[in-house]
Design an enzyme around this catalytic site. Structure first.
Site, mmCIF file in Angstrom:
data_model
loop_
_atom_site.group_PDB
_atom_site.id
_atom_site.type_symbol
_atom_site.label_atom_id
_atom_site.label_comp_id
_atom_site.label_asym_id
_atom_site.label_seq_id
_atom_site.Cartn_x
_atom_site.Cartn_y
_atom_site.Cartn_z
ATOM 1 N N PHE A 139 0.738 -1.229 0.068
ATOM 2 C CA PHE A 139 0.009 0.229 -0.066
ATOM 3 C C PHE A 139 0.449 1.366 0.099
ATOM 4 O O PHE A 139 1.677 1.675 0.653
ATOM 5 C CB PHE A 139 -0.955 0.280 1.250
ATOM 6 N N ASP A 224 9.214 2.550 2.041
ATOM 7 C CA ASP A 224 7.529 3.712 2.255
ATOM 8 C C ASP A 224 7.821 3.407 3.657
ATOM 9 O O ASP A 224 7.326 1.898 4.191
ATOM 10 C CB ASP A 224 6.704 3.127 1.284
ATOM 11 N N LYS A 253 2.594 9.336 8.706
ATOM 12 C CA LYS A 253 1.775 9.462 8.966
ATOM 13 C C LYS A 253 1.988 9.554 10.843
ATOM 14 O O LYS A 253 1.456 10.054 11.728
ATOM 15 C CB LYS A 253 1.130 8.156 9.951
HETATM 16 C C1 LIG Z 1 -1.190 6.066 4.860
HETATM 17 C C2 LIG Z 1 -0.021 5.067 3.964
HETATM 18 C C3 LIG Z 1 0.499 5.180 3.225
HETATM 19 C C4 LIG Z 1 -0.818 6.709 2.666
HETATM 20 O O1 LIG Z 1 -0.713 7.376 3.569
HETATM 21 P P1 LIG Z 1 -1.604 8.801 3.650
HETATM 22 O O2 LIG Z 1 -1.212 9.961 4.280
HETATM 23 O O3 LIG Z 1 -3.256 8.483 3.258
HETATM 24 O O4 LIG Z 1 -1.498 9.516 2.040
HETATM 25 C C5 LIG Z 1 1.344 5.434 1.941
HETATM 26 N N1 LIG Z 1 1.767 4.362 2.696
HETATM 27 C C6 LIG Z 1 1.341 3.857 3.106
HETATM 28 C C7 LIG Z 1 2.476 2.611 3.977
HETATM 29 C C8 LIG Z 1 1.045 3.384 4.614
HETATM 30 O O5 LIG Z 1 0.743 3.099 5.790
#
Ligand SMILES: *Cc1c(COP(=O)(O)O)cnc(C)c1O
Length: 399
Positions: A139, A224, A253
């Site tokens: 994700f 990420d 986050k």
């Molecule tokens: C939550 C998340 C995102 C997206 O972040 P947003 O602030 O909602 O755009 C991207 N990568 C990972 C691994 C995430 O957990």
């Protein structure tokens, strides 16, 4: 307003992207607790999806935001910003990065990382290197390109045509990854622990082989760390757990502790790919968000939150393993620090999440059988004991 009044307004005016939400509206939080509009108290073991690392309304964050709001909320990136420079410094001094760029969200940070990887090769005269290899079940966000990078068709299929240049392989399958590399491969993008799809950690041996492959083939490694960054896995950054350093990593986050902020972090040699005018943001790196980020980073370092996560998560895993044995209702527990995927033996994740909610506990679920638990990083062993008691009771109630 009471809950049903809020629900009526939401139904009438808010785009229905979140469907039927959990029937509660929170009014206030303190530490690991939240209070709803009807006065009921909840214990938060989901932390706003790994955002509220220091719990709710941490005095440091409240003070930083209040002080900054009283002085100046925003000024453009045409001017120098003290808290932006200081937050970049504290991230670099405590990570493998040399340079930082601030965005407003995780998706936006990943979008920036993807742009940086492409432009880096263009400026090196290797403009054929445009493609990315990502993982299935990953994700990376909801913008069109990060949804393309996301290895779950439900997030991108409805939005075709997608951004060209993305392929996906299975996690921890090095041969599949190696086979997917072409002369056009620009970067491999991985989450140190896949969070959203149900907590799947990268195998450290796999990560080391990927790093070696990238070095041999001149490919960038992007992590990420939007969910794994800032102590979540029991290391300040998830890559430390794997024993490899990425060329670029992203944060979001937890970084603002609840205030929206994202970051693209890179080694010097890569960061030079961005020259004046190549990338930018109106809000990214604004004084308010950076003040919050500084408060979070300083508190996490001063209180040695990373060590605390290590200790308390070890304790929680012992308790969870014991619960697995005693109830027979859990088939597997996947974790890295305070990221837990509790796989239930039956398709009851929604039921268990609902029952926990009725008992005043907030957790998440993935699919039909995985409970996803992401407590604030400040929890103590006694909070784990309380959670185990209520989880045990709930699992026993299952028929
Ligand atoms: C939550 C998340 C995102 C997206 O972040 P947003 O602030 O909602 O755009 C991207 N990568 C990972 C691994 C995430 O957990």
């Amino acid at each position: 307003m009471n809950l049903s009044e809020i629900q009526a307004l939401d139904e009438k005016y808010y785009m229905n992207t979140f469907g039927k939400r959990t029937p509660v509206a929170f009014e206030r939080g303190e530490g690991i607790h939240l209070w709803a509009t009807d006065g009921k108290k909840y214990t938060d073991f989901f932390a706003g999806i790994a955002v509220n690392v220091l719990g709710h309304s941490h005095p440091d964050i409240v003070k930083a935001v209040q002080d900054q709001a009283g002085k100046m909320l925003h000024c453009s990136n045409l001017y120098y910003i003290e808290s932006q420079a200081e937050l970049a410094q504290i991230i670099c001094e405590n990570s493998c990065a040399d340079k930082v760029f601030f965005a407003n969200s995780g998706a936006e940070a990943n979008e920036g990382a993807i742009k940086l990887a492409r432009i880096y090769f263009k400026k090196k005269g290797q403009s054929e290197k445009t493609d990315f290899i990502c993982l299935n079940k990953s994700f990376h966000g909801r913008t069109l390109t990060t949804a393309t990078a996301t290895g779950q068709p439900k997030y991108n299929k409805p939005f075709t045509p997608l951004t060209p240049g993305f392929t996906h392989v299975n996690i921890n399958d090095f041969e599949a990854l190696e086979a997917a590399v072409t002369d056009k491969t620009c970067a491999i993008m991985l989450e140190p622990v896949q969070g959203e799809s149900g907590v799947y950690p990268l195998d450290p041996d796999y990560a080391k082989k990927v790093r070696q492959l990238c070095d041999e083939k001149g490919i960038l490694l992007i992590f990420d760390e939007v969910q794994t960054g800032i102590g979540r896995t029991g290391c300040l950054f998830g890559y430390e757990r794997l024993g490899v350093e990425p060329d670029i990593f992203t944060l979001a986050k937890a970084l603002g502790g609840g205030v929206p902020i994202g970051a693209v972090c890179a080694k010097d040699a890569i960061a030079t790919g961005f020259e004046p005018g190549d990338h930018g943001s109106t809000f990214g790196g604004n004084p308010l968000a950076c003040s919050a980020g500084l408060a979070v980073m300083r508190r996490v370092l001063i209180d040695n939150i990373v060590e605390k996560v290590g200790e308390v998560s070890t304790y929680m895993m012992e308790k969870l393993e014991a619960l697995k044995k005693s109830t027979g209702k859990i088939s597997e527990i996947r974790n890295a620090g305070h990221m837990y995927g509790i796989v239930l033996a039956s398709e009851t994740a929604g039921v268990v999440r609902g029952k926990l909610f009725e008992k005043g506990w907030l957790v998440g679920s993935v699919g039909t059988n995985v409970l996803r638990v992401l407590p604030p990083l400040i929890i103590e062993n006694k909070d784990v004991d309380d959670f185990m008691e209520v989880l045990n009771e709930t699992l026993i109630e299952l028929v």
